[in-house]
Design a protein around this motif. Structure first.
Motif, PDB file in Angstrom:
ATOM      1  N   ALA A 196     120.415  13.898 118.696  1.00 43.01           N
ATOM      2  CA  ALA A 196     119.141  13.669 118.008  1.00 43.01           C
ATOM      3  C   ALA A 196     117.962  13.837 118.970  1.00 43.01           C
ATOM      4  CB  ALA A 196     119.119  12.282 117.384  1.00 43.01           C
ATOM      5  N   SER A 197     118.120  13.341 120.215  1.00 41.25           N
ATOM      6  CA  SER A 197     117.039  13.469 121.193  1.00 41.25           C
ATOM      7  C   SER A 197     116.818  14.921 121.594  1.00 41.25           C
ATOM      8  CB  SER A 197     117.353  12.619 122.431  1.00 41.25           C
ATOM      9  OG  SER A 197     118.474  13.145 123.141  1.00 41.25           O
ATOM     10  N   LYS A 198     117.913  15.704 121.639  1.00 43.34           N
ATOM     11  CA  LYS A 198     117.795  17.114 121.999  1.00 43.34           C
ATOM     12  C   LYS A 198     117.113  17.915 120.889  1.00 43.34           C
ATOM     13  CE  LYS A 198     119.919  16.853 125.982  1.00 43.34           C
ATOM     14  NZ  LYS A 198     119.178  17.041 127.266  1.00 43.34           N
ATOM     15  N   LEU A 199     117.524  17.671 119.656  1.00 44.75           N
ATOM     16  CA  LEU A 199     117.010  18.447 118.532  1.00 44.75           C
ATOM     17  C   LEU A 199     115.741  17.860 117.921  1.00 44.75           C
ATOM     18  CD1 LEU A 199     120.348  19.377 116.705  1.00 44.75           C
ATOM     19  CD2 LEU A 199     119.076  20.689 118.396  1.00 44.75           C
ATOM     20  N   GLU A 200     115.289  16.742 118.484  1.00 37.98           N
ATOM     21  CA  GLU A 200     114.046  16.104 118.039  1.00 37.98           C
ATOM     22  C   GLU A 200     114.109  15.705 116.572  1.00 37.98           C
ATOM     23  OE1 GLU A 200     110.864  18.753 119.071  1.00 37.98           O
ATOM     24  OE2 GLU A 200     111.335  18.722 121.221  1.00 37.98           O
ATOM     25  N   VAL A 201     115.220  15.034 116.235  1.00 35.63           N
ATOM     26  CA  VAL A 201     115.392  14.477 114.892  1.00 35.63           C
ATOM     27  C   VAL A 201     115.778  13.010 115.032  1.00 35.63           C
ATOM     28  CG1 VAL A 201     116.084  16.684 113.884  1.00 35.63           C
ATOM     29  CG2 VAL A 201     117.848  15.130 114.784  1.00 35.63           C
ATOM     30  N   GLU A 202     115.784  12.303 113.923  1.00 35.50           N
ATOM     31  CA  GLU A 202     116.185  10.898 113.949  1.00 35.50           C
ATOM     32  C   GLU A 202     117.698  10.780 114.040  1.00 35.50           C
ATOM     33  OE1 GLU A 202     114.321   8.107 113.980  1.00 35.50           O
ATOM     34  OE2 GLU A 202     112.572   9.419 114.200  1.00 35.50           O
ATOM     35  N   ILE A 207     123.139  17.350 110.457  1.00 35.78           N
ATOM     36  CA  ILE A 207     123.090  18.561 111.271  1.00 35.78           C
ATOM     37  C   ILE A 207     124.319  19.403 110.965  1.00 35.78           C
ATOM     38  CG2 ILE A 207     121.741  17.566 113.168  1.00 35.78           C
ATOM     39  CD1 ILE A 207     124.365  17.246 114.719  1.00 35.78           C
ATOM     40  N   LEU A 208     124.243  20.676 111.324  1.00 34.04           N
ATOM     41  CA  LEU A 208     125.366  21.586 111.167  1.00 34.04           C
ATOM     42  C   LEU A 208     126.125  21.626 112.489  1.00 34.04           C
ATOM     43  CD1 LEU A 208     126.536  23.759 109.136  1.00 34.04           C
ATOM     44  CD2 LEU A 208     125.235  25.432 110.453  1.00 34.04           C
ATOM     45  N   GLU A 223     136.261  31.651 125.822  1.00 33.30           N
ATOM     46  CA  GLU A 223     135.183  30.663 125.683  1.00 33.30           C
ATOM     47  C   GLU A 223     135.514  29.660 124.584  1.00 33.30           C
ATOM     48  OE1 GLU A 223     130.420  30.324 124.475  1.00 33.30           O
ATOM     49  OE2 GLU A 223     131.566  32.139 124.035  1.00 33.30           O
ATOM     50  N   PHE A 224     135.236  28.394 124.875  1.00 32.74           N
ATOM     51  CA  PHE A 224     135.297  27.318 123.886  1.00 32.74           C
ATOM     52  C   PHE A 224     133.862  26.838 123.721  1.00 32.74           C
ATOM     53  CE2 PHE A 224     135.468  22.976 122.483  1.00 32.74           C
ATOM     54  CZ  PHE A 224     136.608  22.860 121.700  1.00 32.74           C
ATOM     55  N   ASN A 225     133.298  26.999 122.526  1.00 35.49           N
ATOM     56  CA  ASN A 225     131.879  26.720 122.325  1.00 35.49           C
ATOM     57  C   ASN A 225     131.659  25.791 121.139  1.00 35.49           C
ATOM     58  OD1 ASN A 225     129.414  27.631 120.484  1.00 35.49           O
ATOM     59  ND2 ASN A 225     128.772  27.925 122.605  1.00 35.49           N
ATOM     60  N   VAL A 226     130.737  24.858 121.302  1.00 36.26           N
ATOM     61  CA  VAL A 226     130.309  24.034 120.172  1.00 36.26           C
ATOM     62  C   VAL A 226     128.793  24.141 120.055  1.00 36.26           C
ATOM     63  CG1 VAL A 226     132.237  22.418 120.319  1.00 36.26           C
ATOM     64  CG2 VAL A 226     130.138  21.929 121.572  1.00 36.26           C
ATOM     65  N   GLY A 227     128.317  24.118 118.825  1.00 32.90           N
ATOM     66  CA  GLY A 227     126.887  24.206 118.594  1.00 32.90           C
ATOM     67  C   GLY A 227     126.438  23.169 117.573  1.00 32.90           C
ATOM     68  N   TYR A 228     125.298  22.534 117.850  1.00 35.49           N
ATOM     69  CA  TYR A 228     124.710  21.546 116.942  1.00 35.49           C
ATOM     70  C   TYR A 228     123.367  22.095 116.457  1.00 35.49           C
ATOM     71  CZ  TYR A 228     128.048  18.483 119.365  1.00 35.49           C
ATOM     72  OH  TYR A 228     129.182  17.930 119.913  1.00 35.49           O
ATOM     73  N   TYR A 229     123.232  22.307 115.151  1.00 31.47           N
ATOM     74  CA  TYR A 229     122.041  22.944 114.591  1.00 31.47           C
ATOM     75  C   TYR A 229     121.244  21.975 113.719  1.00 31.47           C
ATOM     76  CZ  TYR A 229     124.587  27.348 115.570  1.00 31.47           C
ATOM     77  OH  TYR A 229     125.280  28.370 116.150  1.00 31.47           O
ATOM     78  N   ARG A 230     119.936  22.031 113.826  1.00 32.57           N
ATOM     79  CA  ARG A 230     119.082  21.283 112.897  1.00 32.57           C
ATOM     80  C   ARG A 230     119.301  21.824 111.494  1.00 32.57           C
ATOM     81  NH1 ARG A 230     113.442  19.033 114.751  1.00 32.57           N
ATOM     82  NH2 ARG A 230     113.197  19.161 112.493  1.00 32.57           N
ATOM     83  N   ALA A 231     119.584  20.936 110.555  1.00 31.21           N
ATOM     84  CA  ALA A 231     119.853  21.371 109.189  1.00 31.21           C
ATOM     85  C   ALA A 231     118.611  21.920 108.491  1.00 31.21           C
ATOM     86  CB  ALA A 231     120.430  20.212 108.372  1.00 31.21           C
TER      87      ALA A 231
END
Length: 243
Positions: A196-202, A207-208, A223-231
């Motif tokens: 939340a602090s990274k994506l500037e959300v509560e 999130i996706l 590669e092993f990759n994870v991604g957190y996206y603002r919905a």
């Protein structure tokens, strides 16, 4: 059906075991949630060690084909509804195609001891360190995705690379490693305090969450990759063709 391993074959035993398991779980008696024989019986049947068998089982577990239940056994995963993205590209390529200028807000490179799931995916010992790349990325107006990537030591990355360049461009041009296959899992989740602090959300905001398993031309994991996206800032588009 009787399965067997060719101990004289140049193909590694765990690869042979993996291929046999793929065939086994497609058989009617093992489909849709049925349990496999226990590891002792299966290793004896294939005439391989339990550690070799476990390598093969781990690969299928992390592809979502098998489910391991502690103290119970390993069973075939029941089919789930999923969509596969067509014409997979790197994040930079995707954004460029949409006319979006990508901005890197944070970039961190470290060498870490991998978690068990990552070591199993790469098929490396737990004490073998891997390169970890963390990037907070988005548009000029603000970030909308936080990526964490881990790379197989086989590639030869040093950590001194200019990761402001497109990632797969670095792998291909500098290390002759071509990313050709991506297997992805996409789900919805709630942002914890860190994300939340990274994506500037509560905290708790939807999130996706996307996991990406990337392979080279020989279908070896790279590669092993994870991604957190603002919905509210990102839509995952899927194109499918009916066959």
């Amino acid at each position: 059906m009787k399965f067997s391993i060719d101990h004289k074959s140049p193909v590694p035993l765990h690869i042979q075991a993996e291929n046999l398991l793929r065939t086994m779980i497609s058989e009617p008696e093992h489909l849709n949630g049925k349990f496999l024989p226990n590891e002792v019986e299966l290793a004896k049947q294939l005439a391989i060690s339990r550690s070799t068998l476990r390598q093969a089982l781990n690969k299928l577990v992390y592809e979502g084909l098998l489910i391991r239940k502690k103290g119970i056994g390993t069973k075939v995963a029941e089919p789930v509804i999923s969509s596969k993205a067509k014409n997979w590209q790197s994040f930079t390529q995707e954004m460029t195609a949409r006319g979006i200028v990508v901005k890197n807000f944070e970039l961190h490179v470290t060498w870490v001891t991998p978690e068990e799931k990552i070591a199993n995916f790469f098929d490396i010992p737990r004490d073998k360190k891997v390169l970890k790349l963390e990037r907070l990325r988005g548009k000029v107006e603000g970030p909308f995705v936080y990526f964490i990537s881990y790379f197989h030591p086989r590639i030869g990355l040093t950590g001194e690379e200019n990761f402001k360049r497109p990632l797969y461009d670095i792998l291909e041009k500098d290390y002759l490693v071509v990313a050709t296959l991506s297997k992805e899992e996409v789900s919805a989740t709630a942002a914890d305090k860190f994300i939340a602090s990274k994506l500037e959300v509560e905290p708790g905001s939807p999130i996706l969450f996307r996991k990406r398993f990337v392979y080279d031309q020989g279908e070896r994991p790279i590669e092993f990759n994870v991604g957190y996206y603002r919905a509210d800032s990102f839509v995952y588009t899927v194109e499918s063709v009916r066959e």
